[in-house]
Design a protein around this motif. Structure first.
Motif, short mmCIF file in Angstrom:
data_model
loop_
_atom_site.label_atom_id
_atom_site.label_comp_id
_atom_site.label_asym_id
_atom_site.label_seq_id
_atom_site.Cartn_x
_atom_site.Cartn_y
_atom_site.Cartn_z
N VAL A 1 0.85 -1.19 0.00
CA VAL A 1 0.00 0.00 0.00
C VAL A 1 0.89 1.24 0.00
O VAL A 1 2.03 1.20 0.47
CB VAL A 1 -0.98 0.06 1.20
N ILE A 2 0.35 2.30 -0.54
CA ILE A 2 1.05 3.57 -0.55
C ILE A 2 0.55 4.36 0.67
O ILE A 2 -0.65 4.42 0.94
CB ILE A 2 0.76 4.36 -1.85
N VAL A 3 1.52 4.93 1.41
CA VAL A 3 1.18 5.65 2.64
C VAL A 3 1.63 7.10 2.55
O VAL A 3 2.54 7.43 1.77
CB VAL A 3 1.82 4.98 3.88
N ASP A 4 1.01 7.95 3.36
CA ASP A 4 1.42 9.36 3.40
C ASP A 4 2.55 9.54 4.41
O ASP A 4 3.03 8.56 5.01
CB ASP A 4 0.21 10.27 3.70
N GLU A 5 2.93 10.80 4.66
CA GLU A 5 4.11 11.02 5.51
C GLU A 5 3.89 10.54 6.95
O GLU A 5 4.84 10.22 7.65
CB GLU A 5 4.57 12.49 5.48
N SER A 6 2.61 10.41 7.32
CA SER A 6 2.35 9.91 8.68
C SER A 6 2.19 8.40 8.72
O SER A 6 1.85 7.83 9.74
CB SER A 6 1.10 10.59 9.25
N GLY A 7 2.40 7.75 7.56
CA GLY A 7 2.30 6.30 7.53
C GLY A 7 0.89 5.77 7.30
O GLY A 7 0.65 4.57 7.38
N LYS A 8 -0.03 6.65 6.97
CA LYS A 8 -1.42 6.24 6.76
C LYS A 8 -1.66 5.90 5.29
O LYS A 8 -1.20 6.63 4.39
CB LYS A 8 -2.33 7.41 7.17
N ALA A 9 -2.40 4.81 5.04
CA ALA A 9 -2.70 4.42 3.66
C ALA A 9 -3.44 5.56 2.96
O ALA A 9 -4.37 6.15 3.53
CB ALA A 9 -3.56 3.16 3.67
N VAL A 10 -3.04 5.86 1.71
CA VAL A 10 -3.62 7.02 1.03
C VAL A 10 -4.96 6.72 0.37
O VAL A 10 -5.66 7.65 -0.01
CB VAL A 10 -2.67 7.59 -0.06
N GLY A 11 -5.31 5.42 0.26
CA GLY A 11 -6.55 5.18 -0.50
C GLY A 11 -7.31 3.94 -0.15
O GLY A 11 -7.64 3.16 -1.05
N PRO A 12 -7.64 3.71 1.13
CA PRO A 12 -8.56 2.60 1.42
C PRO A 12 -9.93 2.93 0.82
O PRO A 12 -10.22 4.09 0.57
CB PRO A 12 -8.60 2.55 2.95
N ILE A 13 -10.73 1.91 0.59
CA ILE A 13 -12.06 2.12 0.03
C ILE A 13 -13.05 2.25 1.19
O ILE A 13 -13.10 1.38 2.06
CB ILE A 13 -12.45 0.96 -0.90
N VAL A 14 -13.80 3.35 1.19
CA VAL A 14 -14.70 3.60 2.33
C VAL A 14 -16.12 3.90 1.85
O VAL A 14 -16.35 4.09 0.65
CB VAL A 14 -14.18 4.79 3.20
N ASP A 15 -17.04 3.96 2.80
CA ASP A 15 -18.45 4.25 2.49
C ASP A 15 -18.55 5.47 1.59
O ASP A 15 -17.88 6.48 1.81
CB ASP A 15 -19.22 4.54 3.78
N GLY A 16 -19.39 5.38 0.58
CA GLY A 16 -19.63 6.52 -0.29
C GLY A 16 -18.73 6.58 -1.51
O GLY A 16 -18.93 7.41 -2.40
N ASP A 17 -17.72 5.69 -1.57
CA ASP A 17 -16.80 5.69 -2.72
C ASP A 17 -17.41 4.96 -3.92
O ASP A 17 -18.38 4.21 -3.78
CB ASP A 17 -15.48 5.01 -2.34
N ALA A 18 -16.80 5.20 -5.07
CA ALA A 18 -17.13 4.44 -6.28
C ALA A 18 -15.93 3.56 -6.62
O ALA A 18 -14.78 3.96 -6.41
CB ALA A 18 -17.43 5.37 -7.44
N VAL A 19 -16.21 2.36 -7.14
CA VAL A 19 -15.14 1.46 -7.54
C VAL A 19 -15.41 0.97 -8.96
O VAL A 19 -16.55 0.58 -9.28
CB VAL A 19 -15.06 0.23 -6.60
N VAL A 20 -14.38 1.00 -9.80
CA VAL A 20 -14.47 0.38 -11.13
C VAL A 20 -13.33 -0.63 -11.26
O VAL A 20 -12.17 -0.29 -11.02
CB VAL A 20 -14.34 1.43 -12.26
N THR A 21 -13.66 -1.87 -11.60
CA THR A 21 -12.61 -2.81 -12.00
C THR A 21 -12.46 -2.65 -13.51
O THR A 21 -13.40 -2.89 -14.25
CB THR A 21 -12.99 -4.25 -11.62
N PHE A 22 -11.27 -2.21 -13.94
CA PHE A 22 -11.15 -1.80 -15.34
C PHE A 22 -10.69 -2.89 -16.30
O PHE A 22 -10.47 -2.62 -17.47
CB PHE A 22 -10.31 -0.51 -15.47
N ASN A 23 -10.54 -4.14 -15.83
CA ASN A 23 -10.28 -5.23 -16.76
C ASN A 23 -11.55 -5.51 -17.56
O ASN A 23 -12.64 -5.52 -16.98
CB ASN A 23 -9.91 -6.52 -16.03
N PHE A 24 -11.38 -5.80 -18.86
CA PHE A 24 -12.56 -6.20 -19.63
C PHE A 24 -12.78 -7.70 -19.61
O PHE A 24 -13.89 -8.17 -19.76
CB PHE A 24 -12.49 -5.69 -21.09
#
Ligand code: 3PG
Ligand code: CO
Length: 555
Positions: free
Chosen positions: A258-281
């Protein structure tokens, strides 16, 4: 008026047992040391080749012959088995997505409108294979999608990458990440908060298929949704470069990060209200993650936290299951497949492979449809694959077991068609291990022999072919066919499929005398095989099928 009834073939009898054997990843190429099929002892396939040109020939298995956008597109199992089973050429996912992106129709569809509802408040997550292989996904499509989504209001975007090394050269992940990072930097310059959030190698993270190993999907879930992984980096480029320094590291098997910010927190967990696209066809390796993202009831692993998201696939991956419910581009509608026709015409069918290819001879063969057409007429047998290994460790895979089950099915005389996929050339070829691939090819050849011997005993007919090339060429070549070397002077191993044609052979004691390959279908491809097989069952193919490869001459 439509009818499932097929006309009788004017010359060929019904009631013969027909074995349709598909060697996965078995193309025809010049004999040299990187052609594992040539190097391996393959007496059965060699003897079939001696039947040329009347009983053995080559057919096209790549590019437009299987519904792919261009002649530079190598074949693959999805499009190959679709063509074999459907008897017609359908524009495939890669092409349909190209068209939808080019026309902009993708942004007018129901699927996009649905995810767009999250753009104001939530983050848009894009998950998929970062590669220009064109088998499961394409980088240029991801680039267009990123651009289009931001132009259509996405303000915060996180990309969850899966590195390839299987449909493209190992090591190419670094360049793909650089390209993507550049694009994301450009989006950031325009005020869109866009970053790579997580990653991992496709065979280790997310892209399992046919429920071989849910642990793979769980590792992806943990990184993508929960933002947890054993490795944490400040950037994806650093991640891929560092992880590749491990001994034997390989793009296909990079561990999750995972990619983290300067404080060590993950920059992009998936949370309530998000949209997700799996882009493989392509469907097979997206079905499992789609279930994890979409299903309320789910017991394959502990998801820990199940965010309320709007989820869409690039395509719908399973039409029967309506999975996922929302998608950006409609999948090809492959209907009236040869399997469905034959069952309607009384042909009792047996299909078999091991887990990693099981859906190829069932789901893909039947036009991306899971399950039986008529359970009283069909039996599909799945031999469990070894999981958690790379197949160069067990290059014989389950070829013997598949052949035994198929032999027994033939000898039982309960079936009119037995259809199998022998995975060795492909699955071991993808590891890039030349020695193991030679062993794999020999094992596949021995399996063919066992099946042909059973056909001999029951007076049946065989059709032996392949879905695309792989094991016949294990090195990257320049335009004039010479092996390419890397900067250390080592040959560049080709783990991917190829553009080569594949063989098709017919024979067996049940083959009526006078049956031979026609000479007037020189460009024949995999889609011509269905009509051929229907003829061998004593039927004429529907008129809109690609023409048969055989003729019957009086003698
Ligand atoms: C895979 O999914 O393993 C490769 O990308 C393609 O292989 P296949 O088309 O032979 O399944
Ligand atoms: Co393959």
């Amino acid at each position: 008026d439509f009818s499932w009834k097929l006309p009788d073939h004017p010359k060929l009898p019904k009631g013969k047992t027909v074995a349709v054997v598909v060697l996965d990843g078995w193309g025809e190429a010049n004999p040299d040391e990187y052609n594992c099929i040539h190097v391996a002892q393959t007496p059965t396939m060699d003897s079939l080749k001696k039947g040329a040109p009347e009983k053995w020939r080559l057919v096209r298995a790549h590019g437009k012959a299987v519904g792919l956008p261009t002649e530079d597109d190598m074949g693959n199992s999805e499009v190959g088995h679709n063509a074999l089973g459907a008897g017609r050429i359908f524009a495939q996912g890669a092409k349909l997505v190209d068209l939808a992106l080019a026309s902009g129709k993708i942004y007018e569809g129901e699927g996009f409108k649905y995810i767009k509802e999250s753009f104001d408040q939530g983050t848009l997550h894009l998950i998929g294979l970062l590669s220009d292989g064109g088998v499961h996904s394409r980088l240029d499509q991801l680039q267009l999608l990123l651009k289009g989504c931001s132009e259509n209001g996405a303000k915060r975007i996180r990309v969850h990458i899966l590195t390839d090394g299987r449909d493209v050269l190992d090591g190419s992940s670094v360049g793909f990440v650089e390209t993507l990072e550049n694009d994301l930097a450009q989006l950031r310059a325009k005020g869109v908060d866009a970053q790579i959030a997580s990653g991992g190698g496709r065979m280790n993270v997310t892209m399992d298929r046919y429920e071989n190993d849910w642990g793979v999907v769980k590792r992806g879930w943990d990184a993508q949704v929960l933002g947890e992984a054993p490795h944490k980096f400040r950037s994806a480029l650093e991640a891929v470069k560092k992880l590749r320094e491990e001994p034997k590291a390989n793009d296909q098997y990079l561990p999750p990060f995972v990619i983290v910010d300067e404080s060590g927190k993950a920059v992009g967990p998936i949370v309530d209200g998000d949209a997700v696209v799996t882009f493989n066809f392509r469907a097979d390796r997206m079905v499992m993650i789609a279930k994890a993202l979409e299903y309320q009831d789910f017991d394959k692993f502990d998801r820990v936290r199940v965010p309320k998201i709007r989820y869409a696939g690039m395509l719908q991956y399973d039409g029967e299951l309506k999975l996922p419910n929302h998608y950006l581009v409609s999948p090809p509608e492959i209907e009236r497949t040869s399997g469905e026709y034959l069952v309607h015409n009384g042909v009792r069918t047996f299909a078999c492979s091991e887990t990693v290819k099981f859906g190829h001879v069932t789901f893909f063969w039947n036009g991306n449809r899971s399950g039986y057409f008529n359970p009283s007429m069909e039996e599909y047998v799945e031999i469990p694959s070894d999981s958690g290994i790379t197949f160069n460790v067990q290059p014989k895979m389950k070829a013997l077991e598949i052949a035994e089950k198929t032999r027994d099915a033939i000898l039982s005389r309960k079936f009119d068609q037995v259809r199998v996929n022998l995975p060795n050339g492909d699955m071991v070829g993808h590891t890039g291990d030349i020695e193991a691939t030679v062993v794999a090819c020999k094992a596949a050849d021995e399996a063919v022999k066992m099946i042909l011997d059973a056909i001999e005993q029951v007076g049946g007919i065989y059709v032996v072919t392949a879905d695309h090339g792989n094991a016949e060429d294990m090195v990257k070549r320049n335009k004039s066919g010479q092996p390419l070397l890397d900067k250390d002077g080592k040959i560049q191993i080709l783990t991917s499929h190829t553009l080569q044609p594949v063989p098709i052979a017919i024979g067996g004691p049940g083959l009526a005398s006078g049956v031979r390959f026609r000479k007037d279908v020189p460009d024949g491809g995999l889609a011509n095989v269905a009509a051929t097989v229907m003829n061998l069952h004593g039927f004429e193919a529907p008129s809109d099928y690609e023409t048969t490869l055989i003729e019957v001459v009086d003698n």
